[in-house]
Design a protein around this motif. Sequence first.
Motif, PDB file in Angstrom:
ATOM      1  N   LEU B  27      37.141  20.201  46.980  1.00 16.91           N
ATOM      2  CA  LEU B  27      37.004  21.628  47.255  1.00 16.91           C
ATOM      3  C   LEU B  27      38.314  22.355  46.965  1.00 16.91           C
ATOM      4  O   LEU B  27      38.314  23.449  46.417  1.00 16.91           O
ATOM      5  CB  LEU B  27      36.581  21.839  48.706  1.00 16.91           C
ATOM      6  N   GLY B  28      39.401  21.732  47.310  1.00 16.12           N
ATOM      7  CA  GLY B  28      40.690  22.374  47.075  1.00 16.12           C
ATOM      8  C   GLY B  28      41.079  22.409  45.619  1.00 16.12           C
ATOM      9  O   GLY B  28      41.914  23.204  45.217  1.00 16.12           O
ATOM     10  N   LEU B  29      40.484  21.575  44.814  1.00 19.12           N
ATOM     11  CA  LEU B  29      40.901  21.452  43.413  1.00 19.12           C
ATOM     12  C   LEU B  29      39.888  22.064  42.451  1.00 19.12           C
ATOM     13  O   LEU B  29      40.051  21.999  41.264  1.00 19.12           O
ATOM     14  CB  LEU B  29      41.073  19.969  43.052  1.00 19.12           C
ATOM     15  N   ASP B  30      38.852  22.694  42.988  1.00 21.34           N
ATOM     16  CA  ASP B  30      37.743  23.061  42.118  1.00 21.34           C
ATOM     17  C   ASP B  30      37.869  24.423  41.462  1.00 21.34           C
ATOM     18  O   ASP B  30      36.969  24.866  40.779  1.00 21.34           O
ATOM     19  CB  ASP B  30      36.419  22.972  42.888  1.00 21.34           C
ATOM     20  N   GLY B  31      38.978  25.103  41.654  1.00 18.90           N
ATOM     21  CA  GLY B  31      39.134  26.379  40.968  1.00 18.90           C
ATOM     22  C   GLY B  31      38.427  27.522  41.665  1.00 18.90           C
ATOM     23  O   GLY B  31      38.277  28.585  41.102  1.00 18.90           O
ATOM     24  N   PHE B  32      37.965  27.311  42.886  1.00 18.70           N
ATOM     25  CA  PHE B  32      37.359  28.404  43.648  1.00 18.70           C
ATOM     26  C   PHE B  32      38.113  28.577  44.937  1.00 18.70           C
ATOM     27  O   PHE B  32      37.915  27.855  45.904  1.00 18.70           O
ATOM     28  CB  PHE B  32      35.883  28.129  43.931  1.00 18.70           C
ATOM     29  N   SER B  33      39.057  29.490  44.942  1.00 18.98           N
ATOM     30  CA  SER B  33      39.689  29.846  46.196  1.00 18.98           C
ATOM     31  C   SER B  33      39.683  31.353  46.190  1.00 18.98           C
ATOM     32  O   SER B  33      39.955  31.987  45.195  1.00 18.98           O
ATOM     33  CB  SER B  33      41.116  29.318  46.253  1.00 18.98           C
ATOM     34  N   THR B  34      39.290  31.927  47.307  1.00 25.57           N
ATOM     35  CA  THR B  34      39.087  33.367  47.248  1.00 25.57           C
ATOM     36  C   THR B  34      39.626  34.088  48.459  1.00 25.57           C
ATOM     37  O   THR B  34      39.531  33.613  49.586  1.00 25.57           O
ATOM     38  CB  THR B  34      37.592  33.686  47.058  1.00 25.57           C
ATOM     39  N   ASP B  35      40.223  35.240  48.193  1.00 28.66           N
ATOM     40  CA  ASP B  35      40.588  36.165  49.259  1.00 28.66           C
ATOM     41  C   ASP B  35      39.523  37.244  49.397  1.00 28.66           C
ATOM     42  O   ASP B  35      39.670  38.166  50.170  1.00 28.66           O
ATOM     43  CB  ASP B  35      41.943  36.817  48.941  1.00 28.66           C
ATOM     44  N   ALA B  36      38.447  37.123  48.613  1.00 25.54           N
ATOM     45  CA  ALA B  36      37.356  38.091  48.647  1.00 25.54           C
ATOM     46  C   ALA B  36      36.190  37.461  49.407  1.00 25.54           C
ATOM     47  O   ALA B  36      35.419  36.698  48.833  1.00 25.54           O
ATOM     48  CB  ALA B  36      36.939  38.446  47.223  1.00 25.54           C
ATOM     49  N   PRO B  37      36.072  37.763  50.710  1.00 22.39           N
ATOM     50  CA  PRO B  37      35.075  37.053  51.534  1.00 22.39           C
ATOM     51  C   PRO B  37      33.640  37.286  51.077  1.00 22.39           C
ATOM     52  O   PRO B  37      32.769  36.456  51.348  1.00 22.39           O
ATOM     53  CB  PRO B  37      35.312  37.607  52.951  1.00 22.39           C
ATOM     54  N   GLU B  38      33.387  38.397  50.368  1.00 25.58           N
ATOM     55  CA  GLU B  38      32.015  38.673  49.917  1.00 25.58           C
ATOM     56  C   GLU B  38      31.594  37.739  48.783  1.00 25.58           C
ATOM     57  O   GLU B  38      30.411  37.684  48.431  1.00 25.58           O
ATOM     58  CB  GLU B  38      31.865  40.144  49.493  1.00 25.58           C
ATOM     59  N   LEU B  39      32.544  36.986  48.229  1.00 30.44           N
ATOM     60  CA  LEU B  39      32.211  36.073  47.130  1.00 30.44           C
ATOM     61  C   LEU B  39      31.931  34.650  47.608  1.00 30.44           C
ATOM     62  O   LEU B  39      31.562  33.790  46.815  1.00 30.44           O
ATOM     63  CB  LEU B  39      33.348  36.055  46.089  1.00 30.44           C
ATOM     64  N   ARG B  40      32.085  34.413  48.901  1.00 32.64           N
ATOM     65  CA  ARG B  40      31.909  33.064  49.433  1.00 32.64           C
ATOM     66  C   ARG B  40      30.605  32.384  48.981  1.00 32.64           C
ATOM     67  O   ARG B  40      30.627  31.212  48.590  1.00 32.64           O
ATOM     68  CB  ARG B  40      31.979  33.112  50.964  1.00 32.64           C
ATOM     69  N   PRO B  41      29.457  33.087  49.009  1.00 37.93           N
ATOM     70  CA  PRO B  41      28.216  32.393  48.612  1.00 37.93           C
ATOM     71  C   PRO B  41      28.207  31.887  47.167  1.00 37.93           C
ATOM     72  O   PRO B  41      27.357  31.061  46.819  1.00 37.93           O
ATOM     73  CB  PRO B  41      27.135  33.465  48.827  1.00 37.93           C
ATOM     74  N   PHE B  42      29.140  32.352  46.338  1.00 37.67           N
ATOM     75  CA  PHE B  42      29.205  31.822  44.973  1.00 37.67           C
ATOM     76  C   PHE B  42      29.701  30.378  44.932  1.00 37.67           C
ATOM     77  O   PHE B  42      29.639  29.726  43.901  1.00 37.67           O
ATOM     78  CB  PHE B  42      30.115  32.698  44.094  1.00 37.67           C
TER      79      PHE B  42
END
Lengths: 140, 494
Positions: B27-42
């Motif tokens: 999860l930490g290495l997958d290129g998905f880290s976000t400060d935009a909480p509305e994008l979490r379901p992606f």
Amino acid sequence: MKTRLLLLAALAAPLFAQAAELTLEVDGLDASRLEGSSLFVAVYTEAGQWMAKPAVGKRFAVDAKAGGRMTVTLNDLPEGALAISAFHDTNGNGKLDRNAIGIPTEPYGFSNNATGQFGPPRFEQALLTPAGGVVRITLN
Amino acid sequence: MSTALISRRSLLGALASASLAPEVLALGLDGFSTDAPELRPFRGLDGQDLTADALPIEGRWPAELRGRYYRNGPGLMQRAGQRYEHWFDGDGLVQAWQVEPGHISHRARFVQTEKFRAEQQAGRFLLPAFGTAIKAERPVRGPDSVNAANTSVLLQGDALYALWEGGSAYELDPQTLHTRKPKIWSEELRGMPFSAHPKVEPDGTVWNFGSANGRLVVYQLSAQGRVLRHGLIDTVAPAMLHDFAVSQRHLVFLLAPITMDWAAVRSGASMLGAMRWGTDQPTRVLVVDKADFSRQRVFEMPACQVFHFGNAWDDGHMLRVDYVQSVALPDFNAASNLVMRGQRSTRDTSTPRVLEIALDTGKLSVTARDESVEFPVVDPRVVAQRHRFVWYPTAIDTGARWGFNGLMRLDIDGGARERFSFGADVVVEEHVMVPRPGSTREGEGWLVGMGYDVKRQRSFLSVFDAMHLADGPLARAWLPYWVPYGFHGKFYAS
């Protein structure tokens, strides 16, 4: 006299005619469309004739009770490396059917289980020298 | 679900602690880290099913509104640390909301496509996706080899179809969502593309199309699912064609100037990545006679990209079509790539249009509006008939945030609109129009759809009075989890 000629021919065959034999084990036939169907097998030895002019072409009747696999024997093959294509002619009309946008609608496959991307593989991908006289192909 | 819900803080905590589950590392290495909480379901799910019963209901759910609401959308976005790059790529996750008086339950299952089963078993991606170049480790024999069944649904009799754009419909059990097999409408239609946007007329007649390799096929099905007619249309279809519209007499296509660069595909680009946008080429308006597919007319308009139509109607002389105009494909793809990495994009604003075609003179006129909308729907009773209202999710003062936060009803006759906003912390998805039993007037009924509460990190089902959106939702049913954002759904009343 006739017997002696045949015997001579049989002895000479391995030396001159270069005839080989192999067992082809095919699976992936469409089990829902076996009745009255055929297996078509084509053997190629030249890249320039790949998918156009087979050295050997055979049609085998499919035993509907045998499920999705069958084993056939190919005789009189040229010696050496070869590439094989095969398809399950599910409706016995003698050709690989395609739908209106050109996608084959019957299972097909190649030696080495070679695959192309949106088309047949290259001749070199399917080229093999049969080891132990057995080749396996999965149609899909 | 547990790994997908891990926040960055808890991830850091996990990294600091002694035990590191492999999936946490991934999860930490997958290129998905976000400060935009509305994008979490992606982030997507891991391929597991979801189920929740006796959901808490807030407000008063209309007693007459009962039935099943099915939705479909991309649900799995990554395997073994590799993420899909485009929203269109994820494997189809079909949801069923069972709505009974005072009792709502939810179930979601992945469509067990050939591709999904093989990749689920391998634990990694094995096949190219529409917008992500992945080297094939399985034969690609045609579109169905990579069919993700992730775009919409259609119920006919005892069959629920999970629809994709470019391949066969996948048949599911409507009760259990168990996957049966790809649908073969007839022997000659085996493996043919069946788009995700069939149009169902009030009498049950279904119209649909399919396109691949520059070909365009149209279908007419009976309400029972029998193919009545199908035909290859004499045109060159664009490399991507998502939706169409149906009027009383015509099938209407907007053929955008999108071509496929096959050399780019052969050298490793994804299908979407290899599509070229012809800025200086027109968008062709193809009008096909429903009674005779060989009778067609083609008009031209400046290049534009359209994913979705509301509806169309004609009186024999004038043909009116409403749709949502997207940004051109390259910008749309760039935006989609960003949100799949957890980054915001405001480059993909799409807006309402109404196109009028004077069939006698060939004159076209377009009325444009500037509200940010997508996923238009109409009252199912007016499909291919004269209509007045279109409903859309819309973005109202969302600032830098991604996604829609409200709903809009547009009167395309007079241009009046009605809107509702959930505010900053909700993402609104497609809402479908459900007629009130016994009513006859267009718009009488409810608007039903899903949303995501950013703060609570939960998805919900909301219901509005379709003619009084501004009053806010009549009721909401809350899930104990979030669900990846979907594309399209259909409500089937019981």
